[in-house]
Scaffold this motif. Sequence first.
Motif, PDB file in Angstrom:
ATOM      1  N   HIS A  41       0.814  -1.219   0.000  1.00 47.61           N
ATOM      2  CA  HIS A  41       0.000   0.000   0.000  1.00 47.61           C
ATOM      3  C   HIS A  41       0.850   1.273   0.000  1.00 47.61           C
ATOM      4  CE1 HIS A  41      -3.320  -2.740   0.675  1.00 47.61           C
ATOM      5  NE2 HIS A  41      -4.085  -1.757   0.225  1.00 47.61           N
ATOM      6  N   VAL A  42       1.983   1.257   0.675  1.00 50.09           N
ATOM      7  CA  VAL A  42       2.836   2.443   0.639  1.00 50.09           C
ATOM      8  C   VAL A  42       3.482   2.583  -0.744  1.00 50.09           C
ATOM      9  CG1 VAL A  42       5.054   1.566   1.523  1.00 50.09           C
ATOM     10  CG2 VAL A  42       4.361   3.869   2.050  1.00 50.09           C
ATOM     11  N   VAL A  43       3.835   1.479  -1.380  1.00 47.40           N
ATOM     12  CA  VAL A  43       4.388   1.530  -2.740  1.00 47.40           C
ATOM     13  C   VAL A  43       3.355   2.113  -3.699  1.00 47.40           C
ATOM     14  CG1 VAL A  43       5.105   0.082  -4.690  1.00 47.40           C
ATOM     15  CG2 VAL A  43       6.115  -0.277  -2.441  1.00 47.40           C
ATOM     16  N   LEU A  44       2.122   1.627  -3.619  1.00 49.20           N
ATOM     17  CA  LEU A  44       1.069   2.151  -4.492  1.00 49.20           C
ATOM     18  C   LEU A  44       0.778   3.621  -4.192  1.00 49.20           C
ATOM     19  CD1 LEU A  44      -1.324  -0.919  -4.570  1.00 49.20           C
ATOM     20  CD2 LEU A  44       0.099  -0.057  -6.442  1.00 49.20           C
ATOM     21  N   TYR A  45       0.820   3.981  -2.923  1.00 50.53           N
ATOM     22  CA  TYR A  45       0.616   5.383  -2.540  1.00 50.53           C
ATOM     23  C   TYR A  45       1.659   6.268  -3.215  1.00 50.53           C
ATOM     24  CZ  TYR A  45       0.328   9.567   0.356  1.00 50.53           C
ATOM     25  OH  TYR A  45       0.211  10.873   0.786  1.00 50.53           O
ATOM     26  N   LEU A  46       2.905   5.844  -3.168  1.00 50.37           N
ATOM     27  CA  LEU A  46       3.996   6.625  -3.761  1.00 50.37           C
ATOM     28  C   LEU A  46       3.984   6.572  -5.285  1.00 50.37           C
ATOM     29  CD1 LEU A  46       6.845   5.662  -1.273  1.00 50.37           C
ATOM     30  CD2 LEU A  46       5.557   7.824  -1.374  1.00 50.37           C
ATOM     31  N   ASP A  47       3.315   5.565  -5.861  1.00 48.54           N
ATOM     32  CA  ASP A  47       3.238   5.431  -7.319  1.00 48.54           C
ATOM     33  C   ASP A  47       2.029   6.124  -7.925  1.00 48.54           C
ATOM     34  OD1 ASP A  47       5.581   4.042  -7.579  1.00 48.54           O
ATOM     35  OD2 ASP A  47       4.643   2.078  -7.768  1.00 48.54           O
ATOM     36  N   TYR A  49      -1.178   6.889  -6.112  1.00 46.54           N
ATOM     37  CA  TYR A  49      -2.430   6.873  -5.371  1.00 46.54           C
ATOM     38  C   TYR A  49      -2.537   8.055  -4.401  1.00 46.54           C
ATOM     39  CZ  TYR A  49      -4.108   2.382  -7.061  1.00 46.54           C
ATOM     40  OH  TYR A  49      -4.592   1.370  -7.854  1.00 46.54           O
ATOM     41  N   ASP A  50      -1.434   8.713  -4.140  1.00 43.69           N
ATOM     42  CA  ASP A  50      -1.450   9.878  -3.249  1.00 43.69           C
ATOM     43  C   ASP A  50      -2.281  11.014  -3.819  1.00 43.69           C
ATOM     44  OD1 ASP A  50       0.498  10.178  -5.258  1.00 43.69           O
ATOM     45  OD2 ASP A  50       1.586  11.664  -4.082  1.00 43.69           O
ATOM     46  N   THR A  51      -2.543  10.998  -5.119  1.00 48.38           N
ATOM     47  CA  THR A  51      -3.319  12.069  -5.747  1.00 48.38           C
ATOM     48  C   THR A  51      -4.822  11.802  -5.750  1.00 48.38           C
ATOM     49  OG1 THR A  51      -3.095  11.075  -7.938  1.00 48.38           O
ATOM     50  CG2 THR A  51      -1.383  12.648  -7.258  1.00 48.38           C
ATOM     51  N   ILE A  52      -5.242  10.616  -5.331  1.00 46.91           N
ATOM     52  CA  ILE A  52      -6.666  10.267  -5.305  1.00 46.91           C
ATOM     53  C   ILE A  52      -7.249  10.734  -3.979  1.00 46.91           C
ATOM     54  CG2 ILE A  52      -8.341   8.399  -5.476  1.00 46.91           C
ATOM     55  CD1 ILE A  52      -6.189   6.820  -7.015  1.00 46.91           C
ATOM     56  N   ALA A  53      -8.330  11.509  -4.062  1.00 50.06           N
ATOM     57  CA  ALA A  53      -8.880  12.227  -2.903  1.00 50.06           C
ATOM     58  C   ALA A  53      -9.063  11.372  -1.653  1.00 50.06           C
ATOM     59  CB  ALA A  53     -10.207  12.886  -3.288  1.00 50.06           C
ATOM     60  N   VAL A  54      -9.879  10.367  -1.643  1.00 49.02           N
ATOM     61  CA  VAL A  54     -10.150   9.597  -0.427  1.00 49.02           C
ATOM     62  C   VAL A  54      -9.238   8.388  -0.329  1.00 49.02           C
ATOM     63  CG1 VAL A  54     -11.911   8.227   0.777  1.00 49.02           C
ATOM     64  CG2 VAL A  54     -12.548  10.366  -0.345  1.00 49.02           C
ATOM     65  N   VAL A  55      -9.034   7.724  -1.439  1.00 50.43           N
ATOM     66  CA  VAL A  55      -8.286   6.474  -1.444  1.00 50.43           C
ATOM     67  C   VAL A  55      -6.806   6.699  -1.106  1.00 50.43           C
ATOM     68  CG1 VAL A  55      -7.592   4.507  -2.870  1.00 50.43           C
ATOM     69  CG2 VAL A  55      -9.931   5.381  -2.981  1.00 50.43           C
ATOM     70  N   GLY A  56      -6.228   7.772  -1.567  1.00 51.19           N
ATOM     71  CA  GLY A  56      -4.817   8.054  -1.276  1.00 51.19           C
ATOM     72  C   GLY A  56      -4.521   8.101   0.214  1.00 51.19           C
ATOM     73  N   PRO A  57      -5.235   8.934   0.980  1.00 50.05           N
ATOM     74  CA  PRO A  57      -5.004   8.946   2.424  1.00 50.05           C
ATOM     75  C   PRO A  57      -5.315   7.602   3.096  1.00 50.05           C
ATOM     76  CG  PRO A  57      -6.124  10.944   1.762  1.00 50.05           C
ATOM     77  CD  PRO A  57      -6.077  10.052   0.550  1.00 50.05           C
ATOM     78  N   LEU A  58      -6.303   6.869   2.567  1.00 49.36           N
ATOM     79  CA  LEU A  58      -6.606   5.549   3.132  1.00 49.36           C
ATOM     80  C   LEU A  58      -5.454   4.570   2.893  1.00 49.36           C
ATOM     81  CD1 LEU A  58     -10.396   5.057   2.297  1.00 49.36           C
ATOM     82  CD2 LEU A  58      -9.353   5.485   4.531  1.00 49.36           C
ATOM     83  N   PHE A  59      -4.783   4.672   1.747  1.00 47.69           N
ATOM     84  CA  PHE A  59      -3.626   3.826   1.489  1.00 47.69           C
ATOM     85  C   PHE A  59      -2.495   4.141   2.469  1.00 47.69           C
ATOM     86  CE2 PHE A  59      -3.512   1.368  -2.636  1.00 47.69           C
ATOM     87  CZ  PHE A  59      -4.882   1.247  -2.722  1.00 47.69           C
ATOM     88  N   LEU A  60      -2.275   5.420   2.731  1.00 50.89           N
ATOM     89  CA  LEU A  60      -1.238   5.809   3.685  1.00 50.89           C
ATOM     90  C   LEU A  60      -1.604   5.351   5.097  1.00 50.89           C
ATOM     91  CD1 LEU A  60       1.463   7.230   3.985  1.00 50.89           C
ATOM     92  CD2 LEU A  60       0.222   9.375   4.306  1.00 50.89           C
ATOM     93  N   LEU A  61      -2.855   5.524   5.481  1.00 53.84           N
ATOM     94  CA  LEU A  61      -3.326   5.048   6.783  1.00 53.84           C
ATOM     95  C   LEU A  61      -3.163   3.534   6.893  1.00 53.84           C
ATOM     96  CD1 LEU A  61      -4.740   5.591   9.498  1.00 53.84           C
ATOM     97  CD2 LEU A  61      -6.921   5.298   8.286  1.00 53.84           C
ATOM     98  N   ASN A  62      -3.480   2.814   5.824  1.00 54.62           N
ATOM     99  CA  ASN A  62      -3.324   1.366   5.803  1.00 54.62           C
ATOM    100  C   ASN A  62      -1.865   0.980   6.034  1.00 54.62           C
ATOM    101  OD1 ASN A  62      -2.642  -1.243   4.280  1.00 54.62           O
ATOM    102  ND2 ASN A  62      -4.877  -1.359   4.424  1.00 54.62           N
ATOM    103  N   ALA A  63      -0.962   1.683   5.391  1.00 57.09           N
ATOM    104  CA  ALA A  63       0.464   1.377   5.526  1.00 57.09           C
ATOM    105  C   ALA A  63       0.946   1.602   6.959  1.00 57.09           C
ATOM    106  CB  ALA A  63       1.276   2.221   4.554  1.00 57.09           C
ATOM    107  N   VAL A  64       0.570   2.713   7.545  1.00 51.71           N
ATOM    108  CA  VAL A  64       0.998   3.016   8.919  1.00 51.71           C
ATOM    109  C   VAL A  64       0.366   2.034   9.906  1.00 51.71           C
ATOM    110  CG1 VAL A  64       0.909   4.751  10.752  1.00 51.71           C
ATOM    111  CG2 VAL A  64       1.455   5.442   8.411  1.00 51.71           C
ATOM    112  N   ALA A  65      -0.934   1.793   9.748  1.00 49.48           N
ATOM    113  CA  ALA A  65      -1.625   0.860  10.647  1.00 49.48           C
ATOM    114  C   ALA A  65      -1.054  -0.549  10.508  1.00 49.48           C
ATOM    115  CB  ALA A  65      -3.123   0.859  10.343  1.00 49.48           C
ATOM    116  N   GLY A  66      -0.738  -0.952   9.289  1.00 49.23           N
ATOM    117  CA  GLY A  66      -0.161  -2.271   9.074  1.00 49.23           C
ATOM    118  C   GLY A  66       1.194  -2.425   9.739  1.00 49.23           C
TER     119      GLY A  66
END
Length: 140
Positions: A41-47, A49-66
């Motif tokens: 999820h952090v790889v996809l975020y950096l590739d 997904y960080d630009t997608i309004a809701v999903v981007g922050p959820l990917f980052l949250l997923n990475a930290v929580a994981g």
Amino acid sequence: MDSPQGAVPPQPRPTTPDRPPVARAWRLVAAAAVLVSAVVHVVLYLDGYDTIAVVGPLFLLNAVAGLVLAVLLVVWRHWLPLVGGIGFGGATLLAFVLSTTVGFYGVNETFAGTNEIVAAASEVVAVVASAVALLREYVR
């Protein structure tokens, strides 16, 4: 009968269940699976997904929580991280299935690609390994 002088009294039963090596191994498998999902999820975020309004922050949250959950699964010998592993894997897999079927906050994915397959497999493993460890440690 009286006990002999100097006899050692019986030890109280431990308050935490005995964790056989097999249960510890399942915890380690669950932690590794959660960590793999977080890394994907952090790889996809950096590739991008960080630009997608809701999903981007959820990917980052997923990475930290994981990452946090993976550490807790290894160091905190409690049932709560195991339930967290089941919830983390299940919720993340559900979000992926939604994104491949009906869409998830405007994202429509396909079940193809290395990142997607690795993440989905690791989430299934996280659920199964956490559930097995929970059963082995706490159900007698």
